[in-house]
Write an enzyme that holds these catalytic residues in place. Structure first.
Site, PDB file in Angstrom:
ATOM      1  N   GLU A  60      23.294  48.181 -27.408  1.00 41.10           N
ATOM      2  CA  GLU A  60      24.272  48.686 -28.377  1.00 41.10           C
ATOM      3  C   GLU A  60      24.350  47.750 -29.575  1.00 41.10           C
ATOM      4  OE1 GLU A  60      27.723  51.210 -26.082  1.00 41.10           O
ATOM      5  OE2 GLU A  60      27.970  49.048 -26.255  1.00 41.10           O
ATOM      6  N   ASP A 204      17.717  67.312 -45.621  1.00 42.80           N
ATOM      7  CA  ASP A 204      17.293  67.406 -44.225  1.00 42.80           C
ATOM      8  C   ASP A 204      15.791  67.669 -44.235  1.00 42.80           C
ATOM      9  OD1 ASP A 204      16.806  67.902 -41.594  1.00 42.80           O
ATOM     10  OD2 ASP A 204      18.445  69.320 -41.299  1.00 42.80           O
ATOM     11  N   LYS A 233       7.507  66.434 -34.739  1.00 37.85           N
ATOM     12  CA  LYS A 233       6.954  67.436 -35.661  1.00 37.85           C
ATOM     13  C   LYS A 233       5.661  66.892 -36.296  1.00 37.85           C
ATOM     14  CE  LYS A 233      11.389  69.729 -36.567  1.00 37.85           C
ATOM     15  NZ  LYS A 233      12.354  68.833 -35.910  1.00 37.85           N
ATOM     16  N   ARG A 239      10.102  62.230 -29.770  1.00 40.87           N
ATOM     17  CA  ARG A 239      11.232  63.067 -30.157  1.00 40.87           C
ATOM     18  C   ARG A 239      12.412  62.162 -30.510  1.00 40.87           C
ATOM     19  NH1 ARG A 239      10.581  68.237 -29.501  1.00 40.87           N
ATOM     20  NH2 ARG A 239      12.820  68.579 -29.732  1.00 40.87           N
TER      21      ARG A 239
END
Length: 413
Positions: A60, A204, A233, A239
């Site tokens: 974290e 985006d 992509k 991912r």
């Protein structure tokens, strides 16, 4: 477990059921045509990083300021990923921790907006993403979205209408981005409109960012306040998501990711992102994305020859969008016919009240090594499946024959 065991050997013995499922999915990916525009085949190096012991580390916070001990090594991985992302995209600041593209968009909104703010984005029926105002999504529940669209005669973004809506609605932010727009957006025009109404510009770039990395598409970084993107992509990494912005917004973006929207970073994924950024900085990747676009244009031309109406008359990107109503089909029925033949793709909106069409992408098949001649064959097989020509089993065999000639992972073939 013997130290000489491979991970695959260990999994096969420990959990043959899951090992079998993984093998079945590997075979499915290899024996069909993977034309989902949001998918690709990650490199063996990316897969190796994803399966590394970095998965064990809780981290974290950010490098040098973690909430857990023992982060000295994983800090190095994140610093490498950040520096590679900044260099690759020419950004002053990068955050590589978002778990997905949607998580990146959520963080961008959290950094720049307040609940109830007005936002202008591409309408969902025209190709906008769920995070661009869907009532089923956080975006539609927390913010007041207005959708812009495309021209009925060309299928291109109607920038005059975008400006009219911006002047009328006075949004806090304008979102530029789509999941089904096959042309390059005019980022400079969006910036002009945003500046005219004193709005922030969020891009985006989940789909085109890989093309940007390889120099096959214009970069939104010089124009946007914040760029949201995915690392899979066309970019061909794991991912996940990332955010790019100017230095003045860096702290706000970082705080919006952690602690506001996420907990610990997935350090194995961060390391895999670093690998993907390194691969994307090579001449080989630049050649790859040029071929992705060439293949998409060849596929669009081939589909037009098969009698399909190609949106915008073609493509600048990896995306091809087609209307199948001329064959007496809607998108869902068409997708089903193609799936039966081993051709996997998506349904998307066409706008203006039209039924849904098909969205195809060439990133994965290009990774496999296919080029323009294969795209002509893909178009012919797609047309035959949609028309119901011949026996489906025989058509599926033809699809498998083509796909298996270009194994995505030759070592597993």
């Amino acid at each position: 477990m013997p130290v000489t065991d491979t991970a695959a050997d260990a999994l096969t013995r420990q959990d043959p059921e899951i090992a079998g499922i993984i093998l079945a999915e590997t075979r499915r990916q290899s024996a069909g045509l993977q034309l989902i525009a949001a998918e690709n085949f990650a490199s063996p190096a990316v897969l190796e990083a994803l399966g590394s012991p970095l998965v064990n580390k809780y981290a974290e916070g950010y490098p040098g300021a973690r909430h857990h001990g023992g982060c000295e090594v994983v800090d190095m991985a994140e610093r490498v990923a950040v520096e590679r992302a900044r260099a690759l995209f020419g950004a002053e600041h990068a955050n590589v921790q978002p778990h997905s593209g949607s998580a990146a968009v959520l963080a961008a909104y959290a950094a720049l907006l307040a609940p109830g703010d007005r936002v202008l984005a591409m309408g969902l029926r025209e190709g906008g993403h769920l995070t661009h105002g869907s009532p089923a999504n956080f975006s539609g529940r927390w913010f007041e979205f207005t959708g812009y669209g495309v021209r009925a005669d060309t299928g291109l973004i109607d920038y005059d209408r975008v400006r009219e809506l911006a002047l009328d609605r006075r949004p806090r932010a304008i979102v530029c981005g789509s999941i089904a727009y096959p042309r390059h957006p005019d980022y400079a025009r969006f910036r002009e409109i945003a500046d005219e109404v004193d709005a922030l510009l969020i891009v985006d770039a989940a789909h085109p960012i890989g093309l940007v990395a390889g120099g096959a598409a214009p970069s939104p970084v010089p124009y946007a306040d914040v760029v949201c993107a995915t690392t899979h992509k066309v970019l061909r990494g794991p991912r996940g998501g990332m955010l790019l912005c100017g230095g003045r917004l860096g702290d706000r973006v970082d705080r919006a990711v952690f602690p506001f929207t996420q907990g610990g970073a997935q350090m194995h994924t961060v390391a895999a992102k670093a690998v993907a950024f390194g691969e994307a900085a090579t001449p080989a990747f630049a050649a790859y994305v040029r071929q992705v676009v060439a293949n998409a244009r060849a596929l669009a031309a081939g589909l037009a020859e098969q009698g399909l109406a190609v949106a915008t008359g073609g493509t600048d990107t990896h995306l091809v969008v087609v209307d199948v109503t001329g064959l007496g089909l809607d998108g869902v029925r068409a997708r089903g016919r193609l799936a039966a033949a081993g051709i996997v793709l998506d349904v998307c909106g066409l706008g203006h009240g039209a039924s849904r069409g098909l969205r195809l992408g060439t990133a994965a098949v290009t990774t496999q090594g296919m080029r323009e001649p294969e795209m002509a064959r893909v178009a012919a097989l797609t047309g035959a499946a949609l028309r119901g020509d011949g026996d489906v089993a025989r058509l599926r065999e033809a699809v498998a024959e083509l796909a298996l000639a270009f194994p995505p992972y030759p070592a597993l073939a």
